[in-house]
Design a protein around this motif. Structure first.
Motif, mmCIF file in Angstrom:
data_model
loop_
_atom_site.group_PDB
_atom_site.id
_atom_site.type_symbol
_atom_site.label_atom_id
_atom_site.label_comp_id
_atom_site.label_asym_id
_atom_site.label_seq_id
_atom_site.Cartn_x
_atom_site.Cartn_y
_atom_site.Cartn_z
ATOM 1 N N MET A 1 55.415 31.843 -20.017
ATOM 2 C CA MET A 1 56.209 30.682 -20.317
ATOM 3 C C MET A 1 55.632 29.465 -19.594
ATOM 4 O O MET A 1 55.360 29.531 -18.402
ATOM 5 C CB MET A 1 57.629 30.954 -19.859
ATOM 6 N N ARG A 2 55.479 28.389 -20.298
ATOM 7 C CA ARG A 2 54.859 27.187 -19.742
ATOM 8 C C ARG A 2 55.926 26.187 -19.319
ATOM 9 O O ARG A 2 56.849 25.909 -20.079
ATOM 10 C CB ARG A 2 53.971 26.578 -20.814
ATOM 11 N N GLN A 3 55.788 25.597 -18.092
ATOM 12 C CA GLN A 3 56.737 24.600 -17.608
ATOM 13 C C GLN A 3 56.135 23.208 -17.781
ATOM 14 O O GLN A 3 54.924 23.023 -17.677
ATOM 15 C CB GLN A 3 57.043 24.823 -16.135
ATOM 16 N N GLY A 4 57.017 22.205 -18.061
ATOM 17 C CA GLY A 4 56.548 20.829 -18.226
ATOM 18 C C GLY A 4 56.177 20.221 -16.875
ATOM 19 O O GLY A 4 56.696 20.592 -15.836
ATOM 20 N N GLY A 5 55.259 19.287 -16.902
ATOM 21 C CA GLY A 5 54.845 18.618 -15.682
ATOM 22 C C GLY A 5 53.469 18.020 -15.857
ATOM 23 O O GLY A 5 52.879 18.048 -16.937
ATOM 24 N N PHE A 6 52.970 17.430 -14.777
ATOM 25 C CA PHE A 6 51.664 16.802 -14.806
ATOM 26 C C PHE A 6 50.660 17.671 -14.061
ATOM 27 O O PHE A 6 50.984 18.284 -13.052
ATOM 28 C CB PHE A 6 51.706 15.418 -14.154
ATOM 29 N N THR A 7 49.441 17.651 -14.539
ATOM 30 C CA THR A 7 48.391 18.385 -13.840
ATOM 31 C C THR A 7 47.853 17.520 -12.711
ATOM 32 O O THR A 7 48.071 16.308 -12.662
ATOM 33 C CB THR A 7 47.243 18.745 -14.794
ATOM 34 N N LEU A 8 47.155 18.146 -11.811
ATOM 35 C CA LEU A 8 46.555 17.417 -10.690
ATOM 36 C C LEU A 8 45.559 16.379 -11.190
ATOM 37 O O LEU A 8 45.489 15.263 -10.664
ATOM 38 C CB LEU A 8 45.885 18.411 -9.747
ATOM 39 N N LEU A 9 44.800 16.694 -12.213
ATOM 40 C CA LEU A 9 43.828 15.762 -12.765
ATOM 41 C C LEU A 9 44.509 14.520 -13.329
ATOM 42 O O LEU A 9 44.045 13.391 -13.119
ATOM 43 C CB LEU A 9 42.982 16.455 -13.842
ATOM 44 N N GLU A 10 45.625 14.703 -14.028
ATOM 45 C CA GLU A 10 46.355 13.545 -14.562
ATOM 46 C C GLU A 10 46.872 12.653 -13.432
ATOM 47 O O GLU A 10 46.808 11.420 -13.523
ATOM 48 C CB GLU A 10 47.524 14.026 -15.426
ATOM 49 N N MET A 11 47.357 13.256 -12.373
ATOM 50 C CA MET A 11 47.854 12.478 -11.239
ATOM 51 C C MET A 11 46.723 11.689 -10.567
ATOM 52 O O MET A 11 46.892 10.532 -10.198
ATOM 53 C CB MET A 11 48.511 13.409 -10.210
ATOM 54 N N VAL A 13 43.942 10.607 -11.973
ATOM 55 C CA VAL A 13 43.538 9.514 -12.869
ATOM 56 C C VAL A 13 44.515 8.351 -12.765
ATOM 57 O O VAL A 13 44.119 7.184 -12.657
ATOM 58 C CB VAL A 13 43.421 10.030 -14.323
ATOM 59 N N VAL A 14 45.812 8.630 -12.752
ATOM 60 C CA VAL A 14 46.817 7.564 -12.642
ATOM 61 C C VAL A 14 46.682 6.848 -11.305
ATOM 62 O O VAL A 14 46.735 5.611 -11.231
ATOM 63 C CB VAL A 14 48.235 8.137 -12.842
ATOM 64 N N LEU A 15 46.510 7.589 -10.207
ATOM 65 C CA LEU A 15 46.351 6.965 -8.894
ATOM 66 C C LEU A 15 45.075 6.126 -8.823
ATOM 67 O O LEU A 15 45.057 5.064 -8.185
ATOM 68 C CB LEU A 15 46.364 8.027 -7.800
ATOM 69 N N ALA A 16 44.015 6.569 -9.464
ATOM 70 C CA ALA A 16 42.769 5.788 -9.478
ATOM 71 C C ALA A 16 42.973 4.482 -10.229
ATOM 72 O O ALA A 16 42.503 3.409 -9.797
ATOM 73 C CB ALA A 16 41.646 6.602 -10.103
ATOM 74 N N ILE A 17 43.669 4.524 -11.352
ATOM 75 C CA ILE A 17 43.942 3.300 -12.121
ATOM 76 C C ILE A 17 44.807 2.348 -11.305
ATOM 77 O O ILE A 17 44.538 1.136 -11.260
ATOM 78 C CB ILE A 17 44.599 3.654 -13.471
ATOM 79 N N LEU A 18 45.824 2.860 -10.635
ATOM 80 C CA LEU A 18 46.666 2.007 -9.795
ATOM 81 C C LEU A 18 45.871 1.411 -8.634
ATOM 82 O O LEU A 18 46.064 0.248 -8.266
ATOM 83 C CB LEU A 18 47.854 2.806 -9.258
ATOM 84 N N GLY A 19 44.977 2.182 -8.052
ATOM 85 C CA GLY A 19 44.133 1.671 -6.971
ATOM 86 C C GLY A 19 43.218 0.556 -7.431
ATOM 87 O O GLY A 19 43.038 -0.447 -6.735
ATOM 88 N N LEU A 20 42.626 0.703 -8.598
ATOM 89 C CA LEU A 20 41.777 -0.359 -9.153
ATOM 90 C C LEU A 20 42.573 -1.623 -9.437
ATOM 91 O O LEU A 20 42.124 -2.741 -9.158
ATOM 92 C CB LEU A 20 41.085 0.124 -10.433
ATOM 93 N N ALA A 21 43.761 -1.455 -9.996
ATOM 94 C CA ALA A 21 44.598 -2.624 -10.282
ATOM 95 C C ALA A 21 44.973 -3.349 -8.995
ATOM 96 O O ALA A 21 44.933 -4.584 -8.925
ATOM 97 C CB ALA A 21 45.851 -2.197 -11.039
ATOM 98 N N ALA A 22 45.325 -2.594 -7.955
ATOM 99 C CA ALA A 22 45.673 -3.215 -6.673
ATOM 100 C C ALA A 22 44.467 -3.914 -6.055
ATOM 101 O O ALA A 22 44.596 -4.984 -5.457
ATOM 102 C CB ALA A 22 46.217 -2.154 -5.717
ATOM 103 N N ALA A 23 43.286 -3.334 -6.198
ATOM 104 C CA ALA A 23 42.076 -3.950 -5.644
ATOM 105 C C ALA A 23 41.735 -5.253 -6.362
ATOM 106 O O ALA A 23 41.190 -6.175 -5.757
ATOM 107 C CB ALA A 23 40.904 -2.979 -5.733
ATOM 108 N N LEU A 24 42.049 -5.346 -7.634
ATOM 109 C CA LEU A 24 41.770 -6.571 -8.375
ATOM 110 C C LEU A 24 42.806 -7.654 -8.112
ATOM 111 O O LEU A 24 42.488 -8.833 -8.037
ATOM 112 C CB LEU A 24 41.701 -6.268 -9.876
ATOM 113 N N VAL A 25 44.056 -7.287 -7.978
ATOM 114 C CA VAL A 25 45.146 -8.254 -7.830
ATOM 115 C C VAL A 25 45.346 -8.673 -6.378
ATOM 116 O O VAL A 25 45.732 -9.806 -6.103
ATOM 117 C CB VAL A 25 46.442 -7.663 -8.419
#
Length: 128
Positions: A1-11, A13-25
């Motif tokens: 049975m599969r449970q919903g959630g995010f994988t470590l890789l997805e997390m 990627v999201v943190l990297a995008i947020l870090g880039l946005a913070a570095a630019l702003v």
């Protein structure tokens, strides 16, 4: 049975995008905050200049603005610590509130500006 959630890789990627946005702003936000502080200091000085006639009438004594009076223990004008004030030619506000008018030079690490104070009401204008 599969449970919903995010994988470590997805997390990651999201943190990297947020870090880039913070570095630019981030740097532009810091420059904006510094600009707001400089403008607030200049606005405070302009308010003090407009209040000089009322202060002279309230005390019943003339107020003389010169580089020496600005360096005294009770200066007629105050500004934040990283700014300096000077008066090229002394000028005064009479005890009845009539302003003779003159110039006040405001300087900091970013340069200097001249504030011209017009007679008879001490109406300040910042010179470009």
């Amino acid at each position: 049975m599969r449970q919903g959630g995010f994988t470590l890789l997805e997390m990651i990627v999201v943190l990297a995008i947020l870090g880039l946005a913070a570095a630019l702003v981030g740097p532009s936000m810091l420059r904006g905050i510094d600009s707001w502080r400089r403008q607030a200091a200049m606005d405070g000085l302009l308010d003090q200049l407009r209040a000089l006639p009322g202060n002279a009438r309230a005390s019943g004594k003339p107020i003389t603005l010169s580089t020496a009076t600005l360096a005294s223990t009770t200066p007629p004008l105050r500004i934040d610590g990283d700014w300096t004030l000077s008066v090229p030619e002394p000028w005064s506000v009479a005890a009845n509130g009539v302003c003779q008018g003159g110039d006040v030079v405001v300087a900091n690490a970013f340069g200097e500006r001249t504030v011209r104070v017009a007679a008879p009401f001490c109406d300040p204008t910042v010179q470009p």
